[in-house]
Design a protein around this motif. Sequence first.
Motif, PDB file in Angstrom:
ATOM      1  N   LEU A   1      -5.467   5.112   1.630  1.00 38.54           N
ATOM      2  CA  LEU A   1      -4.451   4.184   1.150  1.00 38.54           C
ATOM      3  C   LEU A   1      -4.620   3.992  -0.350  1.00 38.54           C
ATOM      4  CD1 LEU A   1      -4.176   1.255   3.751  1.00 38.54           C
ATOM      5  CD2 LEU A   1      -2.525   3.074   3.288  1.00 38.54           C
TER       6      LEU A   1
ATOM      7  N   PHE B   1      -4.579  -8.202   2.896  1.00 38.96           N
ATOM      8  CA  PHE B   1      -5.966  -7.729   2.832  1.00 38.96           C
ATOM      9  C   PHE B   1      -6.929  -8.910   2.878  1.00 38.96           C
ATOM     10  CE2 PHE B   1      -4.457  -8.123  -1.536  1.00 38.96           C
ATOM     11  CZ  PHE B   1      -5.440  -8.893  -2.125  1.00 38.96           C
TER      12      PHE B   1
ATOM     13  N   GLN C   1      -8.018   4.320  -4.697  1.00 39.58           N
ATOM     14  CA  GLN C   1      -7.782   4.830  -3.347  1.00 39.58           C
ATOM     15  C   GLN C   1      -8.933   4.410  -2.447  1.00 39.58           C
ATOM     16  OE1 GLN C   1      -7.630   9.088  -4.140  1.00 39.58           O
ATOM     17  NE2 GLN C   1      -9.694   9.321  -3.282  1.00 39.58           N
ATOM     18  N   ARG C   2      -8.583   4.138  -1.203  1.00 35.67           N
ATOM     19  CA  ARG C   2      -9.569   3.644  -0.235  1.00 35.67           C
ATOM     20  C   ARG C   2      -9.392   4.408   1.067  1.00 35.67           C
ATOM     21  NH1 ARG C   2      -7.344   0.028  -3.398  1.00 35.67           N
ATOM     22  NH2 ARG C   2      -8.674  -1.368  -4.599  1.00 35.67           N
TER      23      ARG C   2
ATOM     24  N   TYR D   1       5.719   1.138  -3.153  1.00 39.53           N
ATOM     25  CA  TYR D   1       4.663   0.558  -2.322  1.00 39.53           C
ATOM     26  C   TYR D   1       5.360  -0.033  -1.087  1.00 39.53           C
ATOM     27  CZ  TYR D   1       1.399   0.922  -6.205  1.00 39.53           C
ATOM     28  OH  TYR D   1       0.590   1.395  -7.199  1.00 39.53           O
TER      29      TYR D   1
ATOM     30  N   VAL E   1      -5.828  -5.351   6.419  1.00 33.43           N
ATOM     31  CA  VAL E   1      -6.865  -4.434   5.942  1.00 33.43           C
ATOM     32  C   VAL E   1      -8.080  -5.274   5.570  1.00 33.43           C
ATOM     33  CG1 VAL E   1      -7.513  -2.858   4.078  1.00 33.43           C
ATOM     34  CG2 VAL E   1      -5.238  -2.702   5.101  1.00 33.43           C
TER      35      VAL E   1
ATOM     36  N   PHE F   1       0.844  -1.195   0.000  1.00 35.06           N
ATOM     37  CA  PHE F   1       0.000   0.000   0.000  1.00 35.06           C
ATOM     38  C   PHE F   1       0.881   1.248   0.000  1.00 35.06           C
ATOM     39  CE2 PHE F   1      -2.735  -3.183   2.056  1.00 35.06           C
ATOM     40  CZ  PHE F   1      -3.899  -3.025   1.327  1.00 35.06           C
ATOM     41  N   ARG F   2       0.340   2.338  -0.560  1.00 28.70           N
ATOM     42  CA  ARG F   2       1.002   3.632  -0.477  1.00 28.70           C
ATOM     43  C   ARG F   2       0.119   4.558   0.346  1.00 28.70           C
ATOM     44  NH1 ARG F   2       2.397   5.207  -6.593  1.00 28.70           N
ATOM     45  NH2 ARG F   2       0.160   4.829  -6.716  1.00 28.70           N
ATOM     46  N   SER F   3       0.747   5.321   1.223  1.00 30.24           N
ATOM     47  CA  SER F   3      -0.002   6.323   1.970  1.00 30.24           C
ATOM     48  C   SER F   3       0.071   7.684   1.297  1.00 30.24           C
ATOM     49  CB  SER F   3       0.528   6.424   3.405  1.00 30.24           C
ATOM     50  OG  SER F   3       1.918   6.707   3.405  1.00 30.24           O
TER      51      SER F   3
ATOM     52  N   ALA G   1      -3.625   1.640  -3.718  1.00 32.43           N
ATOM     53  CA  ALA G   1      -3.127   0.353  -4.194  1.00 32.43           C
ATOM     54  C   ALA G   1      -4.001  -0.121  -5.334  1.00 32.43           C
ATOM     55  CB  ALA G   1      -3.134  -0.689  -3.076  1.00 32.43           C
ATOM     56  N   ASP G   2      -3.395  -0.837  -6.286  1.00 31.81           N
ATOM     57  CA  ASP G   2      -4.115  -1.445  -7.399  1.00 31.81           C
ATOM     58  C   ASP G   2      -4.940  -0.419  -8.175  1.00 31.81           C
ATOM     59  OD1 ASP G   2      -4.658  -3.723  -8.909  1.00 31.81           O
ATOM     60  OD2 ASP G   2      -6.572  -4.076  -7.866  1.00 31.81           O
TER      61      ASP G   2
ATOM     62  N   GLN H   1       4.420  -0.095   2.183  1.00 28.75           N
ATOM     63  CA  GLN H   1       3.649  -0.527   3.357  1.00 28.75           C
ATOM     64  C   GLN H   1       2.997  -1.860   3.024  1.00 28.75           C
ATOM     65  OE1 GLN H   1       3.919   0.910   6.134  1.00 28.75           O
ATOM     66  NE2 GLN H   1       4.814   2.870   5.549  1.00 28.75           N
TER      67      GLN H   1
END
Length: 401
Positions: free
Chosen positions: A183, A123, A189-190, A117, A213, A108-110, A185-186, A119
């Motif tokens: 966060l 999931f 954003q979430r 990536y 997550v 994940f990226r913050s 990823a893929d 972090q």
Amino acid sequence: MRMDIRHVAAALRRHRMATLLIGLQIALACAVLCNALFLLSNRLQLMSMASGVDESHLVALSLQGTGNDLGRDTLLRIKQGLRGIAGVESVSMTNAVPFTQQAGEIGFRSVLDDPQYNQQGHFYVADNDFIRTVGVHLADGRWLGDDEAANSTSFLPSSPSILMSRSYAQHIWPGQPSLGQVLFADGAQRRVVGLIEDLARPNPEPLILHNTVLITGSNVLGQVFVLRTGPLSRDRVLRQALDAVARIAPDVVVDLDYSGTLSELRDRYFASNRAMAAMLCGIIAAMLLVTALGIVGLASFWVQQRRRQIGIRRAIGARRSDILSYFQTENFLIVSGGIALGMVMAFALNIVLMKLYEVPRLPLAYLPWGAVTLWILGQLAVLGPAIRAARVPPVVATRSV
């Protein structure tokens, strides 16, 4: 007292080789003991870790062949059949449960523009029944709503909202509020809308326990069904669930290695850790025994060798307690020297283990434990020979020469 220590130290210098050998043995014992205690503590902590789910009420079925080839209809029929088993309170489809195998790992990226990536986390993708079924506890924020579950058409469902383990959120945003953070990823954003009490990853290790997550998907093609039932009916529910799957979808294969009650899955997962803990206990016991025998042997030899010296000291007024104190002080000096060298060797051994087996760095707190253990062991080991020396009458000791 100062004079006594100088006298003892001078006597040790006259027996350099024997003192050096026993000191090296103690140093090696200290290095191994500190690292073995550290590894043993890590294993015990790992085996007693909290999973974050209600293990005493859960049964898991891990299926094979439930991908796109079987489709959502088959999965829904299986889920409906499992719900019909007496005593089953709820059923959820998910990609994994704790103490099985890794199912969803991603970086994940913050920060959106961060090229790395960095972090890494696991999931869980599950339907909306997952939270109620497994019994995770909300620490802050809110639960996920039914309208926040997106289709699982890609690696990750594009759900706009997620839940996170609290410790994982604190790791990503230390000292900052976690709720409302985003966060990446893929390609999506979430936003974090809730923090849950630490939810264990499927394959916890000493350094990675709760980096999880939780994402909900509306059409989860899950590999795992998790059933919530009473603690006393889990075995019956498991048998009936296996029968139900075989009846509803005969082509589906149940992976028995990752199916069972959550308590059984925990026991299986940590079987190797229990074996490792038992082996470490054996190593510690054997090493302490060998060290103690070495001290006893050397002390007994020196007592025999110094009978004339002991007799003379007793004849000129030395008490039994003085003879006893002499040998204990001598042992304390040898063990202390060995411990000082052993602490350096402990860190060197830890560096080797870090490189070869990726174990954590040895904390300083384990050095005092190792030192105190060896000091006590040395005093107990030398006590027998010292008492025998103290009991020798002055006349007998003098005549024996």
